[in-house]
Design an enzyme around this catalytic site. Structure first.
Site, PDB file in Angstrom:
ATOM      1  N   ASP A   1     -38.685  54.223   3.569  1.00  0.00           N
ATOM      2  CA  ASP A   1     -38.219  55.340   2.705  1.00  0.00           C
ATOM      3  C   ASP A   1     -39.314  56.538   2.987  1.00  0.00           C
ATOM      4  O   ASP A   1     -38.950  57.554   3.340  1.00  0.00           O
ATOM      5  CB  ASP A   1     -38.155  54.839   1.325  1.00  0.00           C
ATOM      6  CG  ASP A   1     -36.937  53.848   1.054  1.00  0.00           C
ATOM      7  OD1 ASP A   1     -36.210  53.501   1.854  1.00  0.00           O
ATOM      8  OD2 ASP A   1     -36.940  53.418  -0.089  1.00  0.00           O
TER       9      ASP A   1
ATOM     10  N   TYR B   1     -35.432  42.686  -5.377  1.00  0.00           N
ATOM     11  CA  TYR B   1     -36.220  43.071  -4.313  1.00  0.00           C
ATOM     12  C   TYR B   1     -37.360  42.275  -4.071  1.00  0.00           C
ATOM     13  O   TYR B   1     -37.482  41.614  -2.692  1.00  0.00           O
ATOM     14  CB  TYR B   1     -36.385  44.635  -4.171  1.00  0.00           C
ATOM     15  CG  TYR B   1     -37.028  45.054  -3.020  1.00  0.00           C
ATOM     16  CD1 TYR B   1     -36.135  46.063  -2.252  1.00  0.00           C
ATOM     17  CD2 TYR B   1     -38.189  45.250  -2.810  1.00  0.00           C
ATOM     18  CE1 TYR B   1     -36.496  46.380  -1.054  1.00  0.00           C
ATOM     19  CE2 TYR B   1     -38.634  45.705  -1.595  1.00  0.00           C
ATOM     20  CZ  TYR B   1     -37.934  46.235  -0.939  1.00  0.00           C
ATOM     21  OH  TYR B   1     -38.522  46.628   0.290  1.00  0.00           O
TER      22      TYR B   1
ATOM     23  N   GLY C   1     -31.654  56.217  -9.169  1.00  0.00           N
ATOM     24  CA  GLY C   1     -31.475  55.050  -9.067  1.00  0.00           C
ATOM     25  C   GLY C   1     -30.217  54.715  -8.369  1.00  0.00           C
ATOM     26  O   GLY C   1     -29.385  53.859  -8.323  1.00  0.00           O
TER      27      GLY C   1
HETATM   28  C1  GLA Z   1     -35.639  50.086  -0.430  1.00  0.00           C
HETATM   29  C2  GLA Z   1     -37.192  49.773   0.017  1.00  0.00           C
HETATM   30  C3  GLA Z   1     -37.295  50.051   1.703  1.00  0.00           C
HETATM   31  C4  GLA Z   1     -36.161  49.173   2.265  1.00  0.00           C
HETATM   32  C5  GLA Z   1     -34.986  49.000   1.778  1.00  0.00           C
HETATM   33  C6  GLA Z   1     -34.114  48.020   2.362  1.00  0.00           C
HETATM   34  O1  GLA Z   1     -35.086  51.533   0.023  1.00  0.00           O
HETATM   35  O2  GLA Z   1     -38.056  51.036  -0.261  1.00  0.00           O
HETATM   36  O3  GLA Z   1     -38.590  49.816   2.014  1.00  0.00           O
HETATM   37  O4  GLA Z   1     -37.052  47.849   2.481  1.00  0.00           O
HETATM   38  O5  GLA Z   1     -34.737  48.974   0.239  1.00  0.00           O
HETATM   39  O6  GLA Z   1     -33.627  47.941   3.737  1.00  0.00           O
END
Ligand code: GLA
Length: 391
Positions: free
Chosen positions: A171, A221, A121
């Site tokens: 990521d 998000y 987290g």
């Molecule tokens: C998280 C998501 C990524 C990206 C970032 C913000 O880490 O998993 O795909 O959108 O937030 O840049």
């Protein structure tokens, strides 16, 4: 990791198959935030902390999972690959198994023990890390020929469909493809990537954890993603050739402001468009050895994420303010999705200690929370490791 094998052997019955060890790192994004689901640029590096996985095949279609980080053990069969709330962390590997099966990878079951060294987290991609180590490890055991890019996409699908977080590709891509001592400059529209040497000329990358639980991060998000989609749809009504927000240049912003016709949605778009510029500038500055310009882009990025994208919050902003004041800190910003999690700073080696003392003091005063610092090196993407202690 000899120890990990010892635990594995205590947890699972012996078998004629040999256990193998895999590792996937976490990641830190240097700049290029909330751009990856808008066809923009990102610039992350892999960490040397991440997720280890000892895995051994089974023949009975069962998956038995344990982790050194969680008490709960999870079991499931190939016949029943559905999301179960009570399986908690086990849903990540389960979702990966489901996606691998859908790709036609011949899996027969496995015993798995994980150990994660990334704080959960914290916004350092512990979920992409467990996803990618599982995908890469099981694909290797199943002799599947899937490229790293396709594995990253498979992991993204798992997060989107199985977990329900509409994350972009950054990521999983960073965790899968980054190289030691490099950051990766990725165009998420074309998927063209460049490895850029992380030459920091006597500076260190310092990650600071707010230690604030991210709470509503996932729903916020998804909300930002939906806002971007809505803004894009409004723009497309007038400009059908625009495919993603990243097709817009800074000069076009005032024109599309009218089409968007909503102050909040416009600020979201402004962030994405200006962030792409900052990311390109930062990458070029790094290549030219100009850390001052690199740092300025980081500061601009944080301010844009705070004022226009609104994903920072008191904790991240307090860290940012405390950090940018330290002499020898050339750049600092929030990293990852935001709403808590971590910041990333570029700090002169000689002042790293002072930086920590000064920042901790100010941050605690402002928030009552104690920060945690990680001085990090850029490591390699997912790979198999030698398993010591095996006879
Ligand atoms: C998280 C998501 C990524 C990206 C970032 C913000 O880490 O998993 O795909 O959108 O937030 O840049």
């Amino acid at each position: 990791m000899a120890d990990l094998l010892k635990d594995f052997n205590l947890l699972f019955e012996s078998s004629s198959h040999k256990p193998r060890l895999f590792f996937a790192p976490g990641r830190v994004n240097l700049i290029g935030e909330h751009t990856d689901y808008n066809g923009g640029y990102v610039f992350p590096a892999a960490l040397t902390i991440g997720t280890y996985m000892v895995v051994r095949e089974r023949e009975d279609g069962m998956f038995h999972l344990a982790s050194r980080n969680f008490e709960q053990r999870v079991s499931f069969s190939l016949q029943n690959l559905t999301y179960q709330k009570e399986d908690d962390w086990g849903n990540y590997p389960k979702g990966i198994v489901k996606e691998l099966v859908a790709e036609g990878v011949g899996l027969k079951g496995a015993d798995i023990l994980y150990e994660g060294t990334i704080p959960n987290g914290a916004g350092l991609s512990s979920s992409a890390s467990i996803g990618m180590v599982t995908a890469y490890g099981l694909a290797t055991l199943g002799n599947a020929e899937i490229t790293r890019v396709d594995l990253a996409k498979l992991c993204q699908r798992m997060e989107n469909r199985f977990i329900g977080v509409n994350s972009g590709i950054m990521d999983q891509y960073a965790v899968g493809l980054c190289k030691e001592k490099h950051a990766i400059y990725l165009n998420t529209m074309t998927m063209h990537a460049e490895d850029v040497p992380l030459e920091l000329h006597g500076h260190k990358i310092v990650i600071t954890n707010t230690n604030k639980r991210r709470g509503l991060a996932d729903s916020k998000y998804n909300e930002r993603r939906a806002e971007c989609e809505e803004a894009l749809a409004r723009i497309q009504k007038q400009k059908p050739m625009i495919q993603t927000l990243s097709d817009l240049s800074v000069n076009e912003l005032s024109e599309v402001e009218e089409f968007i016709n909503d102050e909040r949605l416009y600020r979201r778009v402004k962030h994405v468009v200006t962030e792409n510029n900052r990311t390109t500038n930062a990458k070029e500055a790094l290549e030219a050895g100009n850390l001052t310009i690199f740092g300025e882009q980081m500061i601009g990025s944080h301010l844009s994420l705070k004022n226009d994208y609104e994903v920072t919050g008191k904790e991240l902003d307090s860290l940012f303010e405390a950090q940018r004041k330290v002499e020898g800190c050339v750049g600092t910003r929030m990293t990852g999705a935001g709403f808590g999690g971590c910041t990333v700073s570029i700090v002169k080696e000689e002042v790293v200690e002072t930086f920590q003392l000064q920042v901790a003091k100010e941050y605690e005063k402002a928030t009552g929370l104690e920060p945690t610092f990680y001085i990090c090196e850029a490591g390699n993407g997912v790979h198999e490791c030698e398993l010591e202690g095996q006879n």
